[in-house]
Motif scaffolding. Sequence first.
Motif, PDB file in Angstrom:
ATOM      1  N   LEU A  88      36.083 -32.962  18.510  1.00 17.67           N
ATOM      2  CA  LEU A  88      35.798 -33.208  19.923  1.00 17.67           C
ATOM      3  C   LEU A  88      35.542 -34.680  20.195  1.00 17.67           C
ATOM      4  CD1 LEU A  88      33.447 -30.170  20.705  1.00 17.67           C
ATOM      5  CD2 LEU A  88      35.807 -30.484  21.498  1.00 17.67           C
ATOM      6  N   SER A  89      35.067 -35.402  19.198  1.00 14.11           N
ATOM      7  CA  SER A  89      34.760 -36.829  19.345  1.00 14.11           C
ATOM      8  C   SER A  89      35.963 -37.719  19.048  1.00 14.11           C
ATOM      9  CB  SER A  89      33.609 -37.221  18.404  1.00 14.11           C
ATOM     10  OG  SER A  89      32.472 -36.427  18.636  1.00 14.11           O
ATOM     11  N   GLY A  90      37.078 -37.105  18.639  1.00 13.24           N
ATOM     12  CA  GLY A  90      38.271 -37.887  18.319  1.00 13.24           C
ATOM     13  C   GLY A  90      38.160 -38.652  17.024  1.00 13.24           C
ATOM     14  N   LEU A  91      37.343 -38.178  16.094  1.00 16.45           N
ATOM     15  CA  LEU A  91      37.111 -38.869  14.835  1.00 16.45           C
ATOM     16  C   LEU A  91      37.777 -38.139  13.679  1.00 16.45           C
ATOM     17  CD1 LEU A  91      33.323 -39.755  15.274  1.00 16.45           C
ATOM     18  CD2 LEU A  91      35.306 -41.249  15.641  1.00 16.45           C
ATOM     19  N   GLU A  92      38.131 -38.899  12.664  1.00 19.61           N
ATOM     20  CA  GLU A  92      38.771 -38.343  11.479  1.00 19.61           C
ATOM     21  C   GLU A  92      37.778 -37.483  10.704  1.00 19.61           C
ATOM     22  OE1 GLU A  92      41.079 -39.952   7.445  1.00 19.61           O
ATOM     23  OE2 GLU A  92      40.592 -41.321   9.094  1.00 19.61           O
ATOM     24  N   ILE A  93      38.273 -36.405  10.144  1.00 18.68           N
ATOM     25  CA  ILE A  93      37.431 -35.492   9.381  1.00 18.68           C
ATOM     26  C   ILE A  93      37.583 -35.800   7.896  1.00 18.68           C
ATOM     27  CG2 ILE A  93      37.012 -33.069   8.808  1.00 18.68           C
ATOM     28  CD1 ILE A  93      38.189 -32.436  11.624  1.00 18.68           C
ATOM     29  N   PRO A  94      36.496 -36.133   7.220  1.00 20.21           N
ATOM     30  CA  PRO A  94      36.580 -36.484   5.792  1.00 20.21           C
ATOM     31  C   PRO A  94      37.108 -35.336   4.945  1.00 20.21           C
ATOM     32  CG  PRO A  94      34.451 -37.120   6.718  1.00 20.21           C
ATOM     33  CD  PRO A  94      35.129 -36.264   7.742  1.00 20.21           C
ATOM     34  N   GLU A  95      37.733 -35.666   3.822  1.00 19.57           N
ATOM     35  CA  GLU A  95      38.285 -34.652   2.924  1.00 19.57           C
ATOM     36  C   GLU A  95      37.199 -33.778   2.309  1.00 19.57           C
ATOM     37  OE1 GLU A  95      40.758 -36.456   0.019  1.00 19.57           O
ATOM     38  OE2 GLU A  95      42.257 -37.167   1.469  1.00 19.57           O
ATOM     39  N   SER A  96      35.976 -34.280   2.247  1.00 22.49           N
ATOM     40  CA  SER A  96      34.888 -33.511   1.643  1.00 22.49           C
ATOM     41  C   SER A  96      34.476 -32.310   2.484  1.00 22.49           C
ATOM     42  CB  SER A  96      33.666 -34.409   1.429  1.00 22.49           C
ATOM     43  OG  SER A  96      33.201 -34.933   2.677  1.00 22.49           O
ATOM     44  N   VAL A  97      34.854 -32.289   3.756  1.00 19.85           N
ATOM     45  CA  VAL A  97      34.464 -31.209   4.672  1.00 19.85           C
ATOM     46  C   VAL A  97      35.303 -29.971   4.400  1.00 19.85           C
ATOM     47  CG1 VAL A  97      34.448 -30.498   7.089  1.00 19.85           C
ATOM     48  CG2 VAL A  97      33.614 -32.776   6.450  1.00 19.85           C
ATOM     49  N   GLU A  98      34.643 -28.817   4.247  1.00 18.19           N
ATOM     50  CA  GLU A  98      35.328 -27.551   3.978  1.00 18.19           C
ATOM     51  C   GLU A  98      35.506 -26.684   5.216  1.00 18.19           C
ATOM     52  OE1 GLU A  98      34.144 -26.486  -0.580  1.00 18.19           O
ATOM     53  OE2 GLU A  98      32.580 -26.180   0.918  1.00 18.19           O
ATOM     54  N   GLY A  99      34.695 -26.897   6.246  1.00 15.79           N
ATOM     55  CA  GLY A  99      34.797 -26.101   7.453  1.00 15.79           C
ATOM     56  C   GLY A  99      36.048 -26.430   8.248  1.00 15.79           C
ATOM     57  N   ARG A 100      36.313 -25.612   9.255  1.00 19.77           N
ATOM     58  CA  ARG A 100      37.510 -25.777  10.087  1.00 19.77           C
ATOM     59  C   ARG A 100      37.174 -26.441  11.410  1.00 19.77           C
ATOM     60  NH1 ARG A 100      40.518 -20.093  10.389  1.00 19.77           N
ATOM     61  NH2 ARG A 100      41.910 -21.372  11.696  1.00 19.77           N
ATOM     62  N   ASP A 101      38.104 -27.269  11.876  1.00 20.58           N
ATOM     63  CA  ASP A 101      37.983 -27.932  13.172  1.00 20.58           C
ATOM     64  C   ASP A 101      38.594 -27.050  14.249  1.00 20.58           C
ATOM     65  OD1 ASP A 101      38.081 -29.566  15.399  1.00 20.58           O
ATOM     66  OD2 ASP A 101      39.681 -30.855  14.599  1.00 20.58           O
ATOM     67  N   PHE A 102      37.761 -26.540  15.146  1.00 16.22           N
ATOM     68  CA  PHE A 102      38.230 -25.666  16.216  1.00 16.22           C
ATOM     69  C   PHE A 102      38.270 -26.387  17.564  1.00 16.22           C
ATOM     70  CE2 PHE A 102      36.401 -22.403  13.258  1.00 16.22           C
ATOM     71  CZ  PHE A 102      37.625 -21.818  12.927  1.00 16.22           C
ATOM     72  N   SER A 103      38.249 -27.709  17.536  1.00 21.45           N
ATOM     73  CA  SER A 103      38.141 -28.463  18.793  1.00 21.45           C
ATOM     74  C   SER A 103      39.333 -28.223  19.717  1.00 21.45           C
ATOM     75  CB  SER A 103      37.990 -29.957  18.511  1.00 21.45           C
ATOM     76  OG  SER A 103      39.106 -30.469  17.786  1.00 21.45           O
ATOM     77  N   GLN A 104      40.553 -28.147  19.179  1.00 24.23           N
ATOM     78  CA  GLN A 104      41.724 -27.975  20.038  1.00 24.23           C
ATOM     79  C   GLN A 104      41.704 -26.626  20.745  1.00 24.23           C
ATOM     80  OE1 GLN A 104      44.024 -30.299  20.995  1.00 24.23           O
ATOM     81  NE2 GLN A 104      42.492 -31.571  19.947  1.00 24.23           N
TER      82      GLN A 104
END
Length: 490
Positions: free
Chosen positions: A350-366
Amino acid sequence: MEKQLIWLLFILGACSIISCNEKEKERKTRINKPPNIVFVLADQWRAQAVGYAGNSSVKTPNIDSLASESIVFHNAVAVLPVCAPWRGSFISGQYPLTHGLFYNDKPFRTETLTIGEILKKEGYQTGYIGKWHLNGHPRGTHPFSGRDQPVPKERREGFDYWKVREVGHNYNNSFYFDENDQRHEWEGYDAFTQTDSAISFIQKNADQPFLLVLSWGPPHAPYHTAPAEFRELYVPDEIQLRDNVPEHLRDSARQVMADYYAHCTALDKALGDLRQAIHAEGIDDNTIFVFTSEHGDMLFSKGVLKKQRPWDESIKVPMLIHYPDLLGMESFAVQDPINTPDILPTLLGLSGLEIPESVEGRDFSQALIQKQELGNEAALIMLPVPFHQWSFQNGGREYRGVRTKKYTYVKDLLGPWLLYDNEMDPFQMHNLVDLPAFEQLRNHLDRLLSEKLEATGDKFLPADEYMKQWNYLYDRDDSLRAENYLEIGR
């Protein structure tokens, strides 16, 4: 006279155009500015304890108003429904067996990338107020020895503004440590003065992007310690209970619920004050405002209290996201489940920022921007090591499960344990797991669970294996269990 009138109308029209252009310019400037993030976290506030969820007993007018202008998650799931593990998953976007906090009062690994560190690197001012519960205690010391100690600067995970206590559940005249490890008192009911501190932080940083986490202690027990003016709002005999509260406990449950709801209404008042301050600064449209909780509370449903258990009163939490510039002001209900590790990547998206590879959760912003369902069939729930209130001796057991928008399916080390149709059986009173008619459904949910476990590298081992792997010691008598502990309650 007619010429003068025409000229006046022309001037007014021009002014109106200039005004509109200025407003549009201001709007575009605000949109191009990175959004602020205000994350309001309550402790042990279950999903069923808000007015917008249909609860007519609890008074939450400010939260209900926020829900009318927000994305409303009706199946927000706590991946591991207990304090420190949830917090570890929230700040890292990882599952508990990755970041290693699956047991309270163990130290969060500082090498893990966190929301505070990510946003600080992006130029955000960062602040944290209230309960932390990520510092833990040194191995071999008393299990609660770190709760009253300051958190070292190198263990604050990117947060600079710092008014924090590791853990405390005395909500009246409690204390905290500041950036310099100096101890101070929160005057009165601490959620109110913590909110005042949050408002001060917002006022000082309104002209630059900021991340603020406001972490309240209530409505976590003790239940009876809300200010008197809020306790007076509730008459126990008028409280409506869930159908799964046993008859012999219903009088006790009404008193506890009345006190619990008093905390909820007090926090609702604080949330209203916070939102009013954000509006007064003119930054509401460009602020991502989140309200949620780390886990729920059984509150005598099924005859028990507190958390860790796989039932909805424990695993489901309220969750609202309000961000007018990108999500608008129209309420949208999300039924697909969202899990704790998904919060961080979704906020970054939602902030338009890159998601680090260490993150396991899913981005549901779209999906949220497009006002669509998440496309997520199930959320993983787990308890690698039972402890404290639900230790082995108290009936605790290791489990893994999935919560879909319709079903709950849970396995323990002996195999399939629980299966509920939550639409037909919202109080989870009828376990379908052994009924032949539901074998196909059980097999489908079992495959979903297996996929989740494989994706997260979870081999679903006995508790002792994880304690050895992470070099943890059990607290007090948490390791003690009967030989047939898994069969108790089956």
